[in-house]
Design a protein around this motif. Structure first.
Motif, PDB file in Angstrom:
ATOM      1  N   TRP A  99       0.806  -0.818  -0.182  1.00 11.27           N
ATOM      2  CA  TRP A  99      -0.203  -0.026   0.277  1.00 11.27           C
ATOM      3  C   TRP A  99       1.084   1.272   0.056  1.00 11.27           C
ATOM      4  O   TRP A  99       2.277   1.514   0.612  1.00 11.27           O
ATOM      5  CB  TRP A  99      -1.074  -0.289   0.509  1.00 11.27           C
ATOM      6  N   ARG A 100       0.634   2.563  -0.258  1.00 14.89           N
ATOM      7  CA  ARG A 100       1.062   3.390  -0.255  1.00 14.89           C
ATOM      8  C   ARG A 100       0.243   4.657   0.707  1.00 14.89           C
ATOM      9  O   ARG A 100      -1.031   3.985   1.283  1.00 14.89           O
ATOM     10  CB  ARG A 100       0.908   4.277  -1.919  1.00 14.89           C
ATOM     11  N   GLY A 101       0.809   5.689   0.754  1.00 13.49           N
ATOM     12  CA  GLY A 101       0.539   6.396   1.900  1.00 13.49           C
ATOM     13  C   GLY A 101       1.486   8.149   2.010  1.00 13.49           C
ATOM     14  O   GLY A 101       2.830   7.625   1.784  1.00 13.49           O
ATOM     15  N   VAL A 102       1.213   8.919   2.579  1.00 15.99           N
ATOM     16  CA  VAL A 102       1.992   9.320   2.573  1.00 15.99           C
ATOM     17  C   VAL A 102       2.326  10.195   4.550  1.00 15.99           C
ATOM     18  O   VAL A 102       1.971   9.803   5.314  1.00 15.99           O
ATOM     19  CB  VAL A 102       0.996  11.320   2.178  1.00 15.99           C
ATOM     20  N   ILE A 103       3.572  10.323   4.150  1.00 16.90           N
ATOM     21  CA  ILE A 103       4.642  10.184   5.757  1.00 16.90           C
ATOM     22  C   ILE A 103       3.831  11.788   6.690  1.00 16.90           C
ATOM     23  O   ILE A 103       4.581  12.557   6.255  1.00 16.90           O
ATOM     24  CB  ILE A 103       6.071  10.681   5.639  1.00 16.90           C
ATOM     25  N   ILE A 104       3.185  11.177   7.815  1.00 17.50           N
ATOM     26  CA  ILE A 104       2.879  12.916   8.732  1.00 17.50           C
ATOM     27  C   ILE A 104       3.911  12.920  10.049  1.00 17.50           C
ATOM     28  O   ILE A 104       3.549  13.600  10.814  1.00 17.50           O
ATOM     29  CB  ILE A 104       1.601  12.121   9.184  1.00 17.50           C
ATOM     30  N   GLY A 105       4.716  11.920   9.602  1.00 16.05           N
ATOM     31  CA  GLY A 105       5.562  11.940  11.509  1.00 16.05           C
ATOM     32  C   GLY A 105       6.265  11.246  11.221  1.00 16.05           C
ATOM     33  O   GLY A 105       6.149   9.573  11.056  1.00 16.05           O
ATOM     34  N   TRP A 106       7.376  10.858  12.437  1.00 22.97           N
ATOM     35  CA  TRP A 106       8.352  10.112  12.500  1.00 22.97           C
ATOM     36  C   TRP A 106       8.917  10.286  14.142  1.00 22.97           C
ATOM     37  O   TRP A 106       8.587  11.115  14.820  1.00 22.97           O
ATOM     38  CB  TRP A 106       9.518   9.892  12.523  1.00 22.97           C
TER      39      TRP A 106
ATOM     40  N   LEU B 202      -3.061   6.428   5.508  1.00 22.18           N
ATOM     41  CA  LEU B 202      -2.744   5.439   3.285  1.00 22.18           C
ATOM     42  C   LEU B 202      -3.898   5.897   2.385  1.00 22.18           C
ATOM     43  O   LEU B 202      -4.854   7.009   2.544  1.00 22.18           O
ATOM     44  CB  LEU B 202      -3.317   4.352   4.496  1.00 22.18           C
ATOM     45  N   ASP B 203      -3.272   5.621   1.547  1.00 22.64           N
ATOM     46  CA  ASP B 203      -4.247   5.643   0.353  1.00 22.64           C
ATOM     47  C   ASP B 203      -5.779   5.001   0.552  1.00 22.64           C
ATOM     48  O   ASP B 203      -5.104   3.292   1.116  1.00 22.64           O
ATOM     49  CB  ASP B 203      -3.596   5.733  -0.688  1.00 22.64           C
TER      50      ASP B 203
ATOM     51  N   LEU C 159      -7.625  -2.266  -0.980  1.00 23.73           N
ATOM     52  CA  LEU C 159      -7.289  -3.635  -1.772  1.00 23.73           C
ATOM     53  C   LEU C 159      -5.881  -4.159  -1.356  1.00 23.73           C
ATOM     54  O   LEU C 159      -6.558  -4.811  -1.553  1.00 23.73           O
ATOM     55  CB  LEU C 159      -7.116  -2.575  -3.310  1.00 23.73           C
ATOM     56  N   HIS C 160      -5.327  -3.645  -0.508  1.00 19.52           N
ATOM     57  CA  HIS C 160      -4.382  -4.360   0.295  1.00 19.52           C
ATOM     58  C   HIS C 160      -4.061  -4.654   1.684  1.00 19.52           C
ATOM     59  O   HIS C 160      -3.815  -5.765   2.353  1.00 19.52           O
ATOM     60  CB  HIS C 160      -3.043  -3.176  -0.155  1.00 19.52           C
ATOM     61  N   TYR C 161      -4.360  -3.893   2.278  1.00 19.32           N
ATOM     62  CA  TYR C 161      -4.670  -4.032   3.900  1.00 19.32           C
ATOM     63  C   TYR C 161      -5.288  -4.957   4.396  1.00 19.32           C
ATOM     64  O   TYR C 161      -6.261  -4.026   4.698  1.00 19.32           O
ATOM     65  CB  TYR C 161      -4.569  -2.618   4.272  1.00 19.32           C
ATOM     66  N   ALA C 162      -5.406  -5.966   4.695  1.00 19.61           N
ATOM     67  CA  ALA C 162      -6.570  -7.006   4.886  1.00 19.61           C
ATOM     68  C   ALA C 162      -6.453  -7.207   6.767  1.00 19.61           C
ATOM     69  O   ALA C 162      -7.416  -6.831   6.891  1.00 19.61           O
ATOM     70  CB  ALA C 162      -5.653  -8.092   4.355  1.00 19.61           C
TER      71      ALA C 162
END
Length: 739
Positions: free
Chosen positions: A185-192, A228-229, A235-238
């Protein structure tokens, strides 16, 4: 986030003393004045304790001030003198909105907080009666308490900022788009954050056999928070579909990689706007908002204050569209004025409402409150999209009024109840007011519990009911804003039981003689009732609808008409310009506004009967009556084989019914009639995807996303690309093994 009401009370700080007045009041031993002075000093002290670079607008919402919280006479005087807001800006923070009865004050930083306090003090310098003064002091205490509570959150924010100054071993930045290596899956980083005192694996994954702590590897010491998108999540993250968080993931650095494909970088999620202002194509990352930029000071790849860079073609298209929208508004205004130069004075309230909307467009009053309060000068593509949005709302409202009126008049069933009637539910016993009705249910109601005793409930009219609050609590255990009820489940409420507690719009009126509610004009019009206006409203709205159809069809087809006014508009508001605007969209919200405008252009037709049929079929489709909708779409394309949007909807129906070949054929007909129909391209790709023809699916998805980069099919494209890549790797390994 803090309770807004506490901050709204800042405006009630009254009788804050002018310089030079404190000594006089103190000398009089005025206890209230002493308290006020102390409060004022503490509030200013709080403002001085917070650094100006802390973005407070993410903690303190805009402050709404109205009398008696501020002096009415002074507010009115400032309103008269502040036509261009210069007077307000000299007293209150920048972009403060001044009205006769209200002040709206944006808070960006501590300097704005200080200016707010001083501004309220100046407005309320006139002595108030003791009761008002006491009340204002009381809420001032509440405001100070809330600010002191906010101090703890700001202290924590400062500590997090200090931690994030050290980026040693941190590979990725906030705003970058990443992919999970295994789950894909794809996503954008909002922190670490850094992990401390745990093994090289995610601490949440430790078992009883792995509880011993080991030194962390550099790669394993960093954990990211990722939005996450939404398509990828489904679709991916069961694991998340089974009850986990579908929106945000916590992932170790070793499990991530950057997304490189241009068409897969735009993450679709409603949560993205909470952290980022836009997507920047040049840096291939999302631009953090002020609070995220403050918390991660060394992560910023492009600052939120950096201006948006648009191409010359986009700037030109945006300028043309704004002019085209305004010319359309002027043309529509001239039609209304042809029926009445003063609709309100002739009780033509519906036309007056539309005239007001057109005037707002002509004046450029298209910004939302958040844009008026906080945004600097908007980029031209966003401004053009907001103009399109207001025009779209106008078009949809006109069309909806006429569609519902025709549907009501063509209804052959005799309704037992009318608008405003007070009714009682036979089964659940609650009372309520009829505010709308449908000749047949707009959705599948076959499994509803309250209808099992009724034969063929889908054959009866259904009513939208606003129920009595207390009745709902008694019947359902909680309040319900509205109910959708079959006619067979309703009876007229006895006249001695019609005193009910309901939330209706202010335009509804209760008739004491008839003991029923009287609906506003627009609802009467929709329900087919003749207004006392000699048919002027219906005639004018019909002319507006037909003129708008001519404009939109001309924009779509790019052909001149016999109307010079329309020709002038369509050269500016052309489909080509709108698609340029769509491609330039820097966030999902902006893309949605523009794509919805495109869809309205697709639906336009010069034959009002075919457009009526299309809207009716769409209503069936949205209500789950797919077969009925498909039958009507098929009849439409028989009448006009060039009506691309009817073909597109037919393709959707065929797909939902599992008829892949028929869906493919209808989508191809759509693209033949309208080559830039990106939604039909999506449909083609989805059919190929279902048929396991991944190369064809990828081709269609990429064609669509070339026009609409924020298309929801990006998730499917990602699946196709990953599957093809894996297949190529397997083939490569097999070839190596065969050598």
């Amino acid at each position: 986030m803090y309770n807004q009401s506490l901050y709204l009370k800042h405006g009630t700080l009254a009788n804050l003393l002018k310089k030079g007045e404190s000594r006089r009041l103190l000398s009089q031993q005025d206890n209230q004045a002493r308290i006020t002075v102390a409060l004022y000093r503490q509030l200013l002290q709080w403002s001085n304790s917070v650094k100006d670079d802390v973005p407070l607008n993410y903690y303190i919402p805009p402050v709404y001030l109205s009398p008696p919280r501020i002096d009415r006479d002074t507010l009115r005087l400032m309103s008269v003198k502040s036509g261009d807001s210069k007077v307000a800006a000299s007293i209150f923070p920048k972009n403060t909105i001044v009205k006769d009865d209200q002040l709206v004050v944006p808070i960006r930083n501590s300097a704005d907080v200080k200016k707010l306090f001083r501004g309220v003090f100046r407005l309320n310098s006139k002595p108030a009666n003791p009761d008002k003064q006491k009340e204002r002091i009381s809420v001032a205490f509440d405001g100070l308490k809330s600010l002191n509570e906010l101090s703890k959150a700001l202290e924590d924010l400062g500590k997090e900022r200090e931690k994030h100054l050290d980026r040693e071993n941190v590979k990725y930045h906030v705003g970058q788009v990443v992919r999970h290596k295994l789950e894909e899956w794809r996503g954008v980083i909002i922190g670490w954050k850094r992990l401390e005192g745990a093994s090289g694996k995610d601490p949440t994954q430790l078992t009883s056999l792995t509880t011993k702590e080991y030194a962390l590897d550099a790669e394993d010491s960093i954990k990211y928070s990722i939005v996450l998108d939404v398509g990828d999540a489904h679709l991916h993250y069961a694991k998340r579909r089974e009850g986990g968080n579908m929106a945000v993931a916590e992932v170790l650095q070793t499990d991530l990689e950057l997304v490189e494909e241009e068409e897969l970088l735009r993450i679709r999620s409603s949560n993205v706007s909470e952290f980022f202002t836009r997507f920047d194509s040049a840096s291939k990352s999302f631009v953090p908002n002020e609070i995220l930029e403050y918390e991660y000071p060394k992560d910023t790849m492009i600052s939120t204050s950096a201006p948006t860079q648009l191409s010359d073609a986009t700037e030109a298209a945006a300028e043309d569209i704004i002019m085209g929208v305004k010319e359309t508004a002027a043309y529509m205004r001239s039609i209304i004025m042809g029926y009445s130069s003063a609709p309100e004075s002739r009780n033509l309230k519906i036309l007056g409402f539309f005239l007001e909307k057109l005037d707002a467009i002509l004046e450029g009053d298209v910004l939302e409150m958040k844009d008026k309060l906080f945004n600097k000068e908007l980029p031209s593509n966003r401004l053009a999209a907001l103009h399109l949005q207001q025009l779209l709302n106008f078009i949809v409202n006109v069309g909806e009024l006429l569609w519902e009126r025709r549907r009501a008049r063509e209804n052959t069933k005799e309704n037992k109840f009318g608008l405003g009637d007070i009714v009682t539910h036979k089964v659940y016993g609650f009372r309520g007011v009829v505010v709308a009705w449908d000749p047949e249910p707009m959705m599948d109601v076959s499994m509803w519990d309250g209808l099992q005793h009724i034969d063929n409930p889908q054959d009866y009219p259904f009513y939208h009911i606003i129920p009595d609050h207390n009745d709902c609590i008694e019947a359902f255990g909680a309040e319900r804003p509205s109910r959708y009820v079959c006619e067979e489940n309703l009876v007229v409420c006895p006249s001695d039981q019609r005193s009910i507690d309901v939330d209706l719009d202010t335009e509804w009126r209760y008739d004491l003689d008839e003991k029923k509610y009287l609906p506003p004009l627009d609802l009467k019009f929709k329900s087919g009732v003749d207004l006392e206006d000699d048919g002027i409203t219906e005639a004018c709205l019909t002319e507006l609808r037909d003129a708008l159809s001519q404009v939109l069809v001309a924009c779509r087809e790019g052909e001149e008409t016999g109307n010079p006014d329309i020709n002038e508009i369509t050269t500016k508001m052309s489909m080509a310009n709108v698609l340029i605007l769509l491609k330039s969209a820097e966030d999902m919200e902006l893309s949605t506004i523009i794509s919805e405008s495109v869809k309205e252009i697709w639906k336009a037709h010069l034959n009002p009967d075919l457009r009526w049929d299309l809207d009716t079929a769409v209503a069936h489709l949205l209500g789950g009556k797919v077969s009925k909708a498909l039958k009507q779409f098929s009849e439409i394309v028989d009448d006009d084989p060039t009506y691309a949007e009817a073909w597109n909807k037919a393709s959707t129906c065929e797909f939902m019914m599992g008829n892949m070949d028929a869906s493919l054929a209808a989508a191809q007909k759509t693209v033949e009639a309208l080559p830039t129909h990106f939604q039909a391209m999506n449909g083609l790709g989805l059919v190929h995807f279902e048929k396991k023809d991944l190369p064809s699916a990828i081709h269609c998805f990429r064609e669509s996303m070339e026009i609409d980069p924020w298309s929801p099919v990006s998730a499917r494209l990602s699946v196709c690309v990953d599957t093809m890549r894996l297949s190529e790797q397997i083939q490569g390994n097999q070839q190596e093994d065969n050598k």
